[in-house]
Structures are given as C-alpha cells and as structure tokens.
Design a protein around this motif. Structure first.
Motif, PDB file in Angstrom:
ATOM      1  N   ILE A 101      50.239 -30.216  22.329  1.00 19.27           N
ATOM      2  CA  ILE A 101      50.151 -28.826  22.791  1.00 19.27           C
ATOM      3  C   ILE A 101      48.719 -28.313  22.572  1.00 19.27           C
ATOM      4  CG2 ILE A 101      51.028 -27.970  20.535  1.00 19.27           C
ATOM      5  CD1 ILE A 101      52.379 -25.671  22.059  1.00 19.27           C
ATOM      6  N   ASP A 102      48.208 -27.548  23.550  1.00 18.17           N
ATOM      7  CA  ASP A 102      46.884 -26.922  23.394  1.00 18.17           C
ATOM      8  C   ASP A 102      47.001 -25.754  22.422  1.00 18.17           C
ATOM      9  OD1 ASP A 102      46.106 -28.680  25.316  1.00 18.17           O
ATOM     10  OD2 ASP A 102      45.677 -27.180  26.867  1.00 18.17           O
ATOM     11  N   CYS A 103      45.886 -25.447  21.738  1.00 13.20           N
ATOM     12  CA  CYS A 103      45.987 -24.373  20.752  1.00 13.20           C
ATOM     13  C   CYS A 103      45.490 -23.031  21.292  1.00 13.20           C
ATOM     14  CB  CYS A 103      45.229 -24.740  19.484  1.00 13.20           C
ATOM     15  SG  CYS A 103      43.487 -24.939  19.781  1.00 13.20           S
ATOM     16  N   ASP A 104      45.205 -22.944  22.606  1.00 11.65           N
ATOM     17  CA  ASP A 104      44.686 -21.674  23.137  1.00 11.65           C
ATOM     18  C   ASP A 104      45.813 -20.759  23.625  1.00 11.65           C
ATOM     19  OD1 ASP A 104      45.474 -23.072  25.335  1.00 11.65           O
ATOM     20  OD2 ASP A 104      43.524 -23.132  26.306  1.00 11.65           O
ATOM     21  N   LEU A 105      47.062 -21.154  23.312  1.00 11.92           N
ATOM     22  CA  LEU A 105      48.258 -20.387  23.657  1.00 11.92           C
ATOM     23  C   LEU A 105      48.541 -20.341  25.159  1.00 11.92           C
ATOM     24  CD1 LEU A 105      48.003 -17.650  20.901  1.00 11.92           C
ATOM     25  CD2 LEU A 105      49.769 -19.404  21.119  1.00 11.92           C
ATOM     26  N   GLN A 106      47.901 -21.232  25.908  1.00 11.48           N
ATOM     27  CA  GLN A 106      48.283 -21.362  27.331  1.00 11.48           C
ATOM     28  C   GLN A 106      49.646 -22.041  27.415  1.00 11.48           C
ATOM     29  OE1 GLN A 106      44.320 -22.932  29.195  1.00 11.48           O
ATOM     30  NE2 GLN A 106      45.384 -21.609  30.653  1.00 11.48           N
ATOM     31  N   ASP A 107      49.917 -22.925  26.438  1.00 12.45           N
ATOM     32  CA  ASP A 107      51.224 -23.580  26.346  1.00 12.45           C
ATOM     33  C   ASP A 107      51.996 -22.854  25.244  1.00 12.45           C
ATOM     34  OD1 ASP A 107      50.021 -25.487  28.017  1.00 12.45           O
ATOM     35  OD2 ASP A 107      49.458 -26.749  26.324  1.00 12.45           O
TER      36      ASP A 107
ATOM     37  N   ASP B  51      55.835 -21.109  32.787  1.00  4.31           N
ATOM     38  CA  ASP B  51      54.693 -20.330  33.274  1.00  4.31           C
ATOM     39  C   ASP B  51      53.542 -20.528  32.318  1.00  4.31           C
ATOM     40  OD1 ASP B  51      55.891 -19.112  35.550  1.00  4.31           O
ATOM     41  OD2 ASP B  51      57.101 -17.922  34.154  1.00  4.31           O
ATOM     42  N   ARG B  52      52.477 -21.123  32.815  1.00  3.17           N
ATOM     43  CA  ARG B  52      51.304 -21.338  31.952  1.00  3.17           C
ATOM     44  C   ARG B  52      50.538 -20.030  31.852  1.00  3.17           C
ATOM     45  NH1 ARG B  52      48.267 -25.581  29.653  1.00  3.17           N
ATOM     46  NH2 ARG B  52      46.048 -25.536  30.094  1.00  3.17           N
ATOM     47  N   LYS B  53      50.329 -19.617  30.623  1.00  4.96           N
ATOM     48  CA  LYS B  53      49.686 -18.321  30.376  1.00  4.96           C
ATOM     49  C   LYS B  53      48.174 -18.441  30.477  1.00  4.96           C
ATOM     50  CE  LYS B  53      53.636 -16.377  28.958  1.00  4.96           C
ATOM     51  NZ  LYS B  53      54.542 -17.188  29.744  1.00  4.96           N
ATOM     52  N   ALA B  54      47.510 -17.285  30.425  1.00  7.32           N
ATOM     53  CA  ALA B  54      46.041 -17.285  30.376  1.00  7.32           C
ATOM     54  C   ALA B  54      45.611 -17.620  28.956  1.00  7.32           C
ATOM     55  CB  ALA B  54      45.510 -15.919  30.766  1.00  7.32           C
ATOM     56  N   ARG B  55      44.430 -18.191  28.820  1.00 10.97           N
ATOM     57  CA  ARG B  55      43.884 -18.482  27.479  1.00 10.97           C
ATOM     58  C   ARG B  55      43.815 -17.179  26.677  1.00 10.97           C
ATOM     59  NH1 ARG B  55      40.162 -21.295  24.163  1.00 10.97           N
ATOM     60  NH2 ARG B  55      40.420 -23.336  25.095  1.00 10.97           N
ATOM     61  N   GLN B  56      44.285 -17.241  25.429  1.00  6.27           N
ATOM     62  CA  GLN B  56      44.401 -16.014  24.632  1.00  6.27           C
ATOM     63  C   GLN B  56      43.053 -15.527  24.084  1.00  6.27           C
ATOM     64  OE1 GLN B  56      47.520 -15.550  24.907  1.00  6.27           O
ATOM     65  NE2 GLN B  56      48.230 -13.977  23.501  1.00  6.27           N
TER      66      GLN B  56
HETATM   67 MG    MG Z   1      43.256 -24.105  27.957  1.00  7.02          MG
END
Ligand code: MG
Ligand code: UDP
Length: 311
Positions: free
Chosen positions: A104-110, A208-213
């Motif tokens: 999982i990516d840590c930018d909260l897109q996932d 739904d993939r979110k925007a980078r936080q």
């Molecule tokens: Mg990202």
C-alpha cells in the motif's frame, strides 16, 4: 469483481499478514497514514505486522519510522539510497516469508480502511487481490493518457497472460504466490506483471483512488517510460520478432528488386547499396533472435508453474 482462475481448496500455510509500505520523502503524510492504518489493523482478525520500507528518504521519514517501530507490530527497513518503488517493494517481499502481504502507498491514495475487504477476499481462497481503480479523475490528463497508452501497448505485446487494467501496486499477495515470487528472484520483472504471470486465483476489487493527501508525487512521465521499457523487455520478445519479420520481408523484396534490375541490365550502385543495407538488417535480426533465446533461457521465470504447493 472478476476471477481469473478457479478458487483453490488448498490450505494457506499461515494466516498471518504483513503490510508493506514503501516510503520516499513522505514526512508530511506518514503520521496520518500510520494512525489510520493502525486503527484498521486493530480490528483485523489476522495477526498483522507493518513493514515500512524507507527508500532512501532525505527528509524526516527515517526518524518518524523509527518512532513508529517502537510498537512491536511495526518494523522498518532503511535502504542505503533511493532505489525506486519497484526495488523497495522487492526488498520488502524479500524480508517476509510464509505470510500474505498487502502493498500500500503511504500517501493515502490507497485507503487503509479497504484492507479488511482484501483479507476477506483472501479468505475466500483468492491468492491475489488486485485493487482496481474505478476512475482516474484524481490523476492529471497526462498521467491518464500515459496509463491508457501503457495498457494498450501491453495488450499488443503480451499475450500469454492477462494484464489487469487500472491496477496499481495496491494488492494482496497470498503466501503461496509470495513464495513463488521469492523463489524466482526475478529482479528485472515488474511486480504487477509478475503477479499476473503467476496465474494464481485472483480477483479484482473496485475502489475510488483518492487524491494524494500531502507531499508531492514522485511520478514523472519519464518514470512511466521506464516502466514501459522494463515491462516490455522483461515480458515480451515480440518487438524483436516483429523486427525479424520486417527485415526478412524487406530482404526478400530487395533481392527480387535487384534481380529484376540485373535482368533488365539496369543494375546500379544504388541497388547494391540497398541490398547490402537490407542484408545488414537481416543479420541484426538473426543476432536479435539469438539474444531473445538467451534471455528466455536465463530468465529466472520457469516455463510453467505448478499449482500452489505441489511437490
Ligand atoms: Mg501516490
Ligand atoms: N515511492 C518509493 N520510492 C520511490 C518513489 C515512490 O518508495 O522512488 C513510494 C512513495 O513514497 C509512495 C508510493 O511509492 O508511498 C507511490 O509514490 P507516488 O505517490 O509518488 O506515485 P504516484 O501515486 O503519484 O504514482
């Protein structure tokens, strides 16, 4: 949801999970990510650890991760420099054994809150759970177009297995698939293609993939070109084959053209020059075919893979 192979009734070796989190200069988002991740893990019905892979960050990422690692459920791995996300994921996979992993990516897109859903699919018997983007409206036009071109190209060049569309690296890999990936030690392979190549029971879950936080993306158009080149070189010899066909056809046509000119007594230096160039192209194609064979033979991927844990 779709499945690309039948469900297996074989046993999983363990019911433990490691969450792999590659991080590169993510000081602005890590604390919120960690808080949400740990809140999710608290309610999971499997034994779970978190493994952060610090991919040579130069900001305060290392310090923050060391603080997180005081929790016995959290480990962090610090790479000596920035090697790129593929290498960071590979380092994480090599540090884990006999467990399922979720990348999982840590930018909260996932969203970490989807992890229980992924575990649920794993418990149904799927060895691979791919998280598939419902839409890419958070991505720039350039990134959306580049992704579309990437998948179109992969469709043309890879035909011995299905390349799942609109999936990133957010996925669950079961213990058997993980063992197969570790055993192959295929550093050249692109992980998401390697996982599909395995052919293990898999499913896709839409999200739904979110925007980078917070923080900034490390994605550049050049990184997609690199991914494209790596994907093709690791999984397809079709460009070589296409070059061979074009060279062979051109050489035959060129030979007929020169023979015709010779019969009519119109042979010039240009005819001979063109024929020499076509002969050189044919020679390069033959060398290319041998290189392709060498690649196939030295590839750590076997010709075929047995189903799960069979001896
Ligand atoms: Mg990202
Ligand atoms: N990442 C990494 N090494 C890199 C680049 C990125 O470990 O060299 C991590 C990054 O910290 C994040 C994930 O990979 O957790 C995805 O990166 P990013 O958000 O920049 O890519 P995008 O989502 O924009 O494609």
């Amino acid at each position: 949801m779709t499945s690309s192979a039948s469900l297996s009734s074989e046993c999983r070796p363990t019911d433990e999970l490691t969450i792999l989190v590659p991080c590169f200069n993510e000081q602005h988002v890590l604390i919120e990510f960690h808080t949400r991740l740990m809140a999710t893990i608290d309610h999971l019905n499997v034994t779970t650890e978190v493994l952060y892979i610090n991919d040579g960050s130069q900001d305060r990422t290392a310090e923050i991760l060391d603080r997180f690692s005081q929790d016995p459920r959290v480990r962090s791995l610090h790479l000596s420099r920035n090697f790129g996300k593929e290498a960071a994921m590979r380092a994480g996979i090599n540090a884990v054994q006999d467990r399922a992993v979720i990348i999982i990516d840590c930018d909260l897109q996932d969203p970490p809150e989807l992890i229980p859903l992924m575990v649920q699919e794993w418990h149904k018997g799927y060895e691979i759970v791919n998280m598939q983007r419902r839409s890419r409206h958070c991505d720039s036009w350039a990134k959306r177009t580049a992704a579309r071109l990437y998948y179109a190209l992969m469709d043309q060049l890879i035909d011995d297995f299905d390349v799942p569309k609109q999936v990133s690296d957010f996925r669950l890999i079961g213990p058997n698939a993980l063992a197969a990936i570790r055993a192959m030690d295929d550093n050249a392979g692109v992980l998401k293609l390697l996982v599909s190549w395995l052919g293990y029971p898999s499913t896709e879950v839409n999200y739904d993939r979110k925007a980078r936080q917070a923080g900034t993306t490390k994605w550049t158009p050049l990184s997609l070109l690199d991914l494209c080149a790596d994907s093709i070189l690791a999984f397809s010899i079709r460009p070589l084959r296409m070059y061979s066909y074009v060279s062979a056809i051109s050489f035959v046509a060129g030979t007929l053209w020169v023979a015709g000119a010779a019969t009519l007594g119109e042979l010039t230096h240009v005819h001979l020059l063109v024929l020499s160039i076509l002969l050189l192209c044919l020679g390069t194609a033959v060398v290319g075919e041998y290189v392709g064979r060498v690649l196939t033979v030295v590839s750590p991927r076997p010709d075929s893979l047995r189903r799960r844990n069979q001896p």
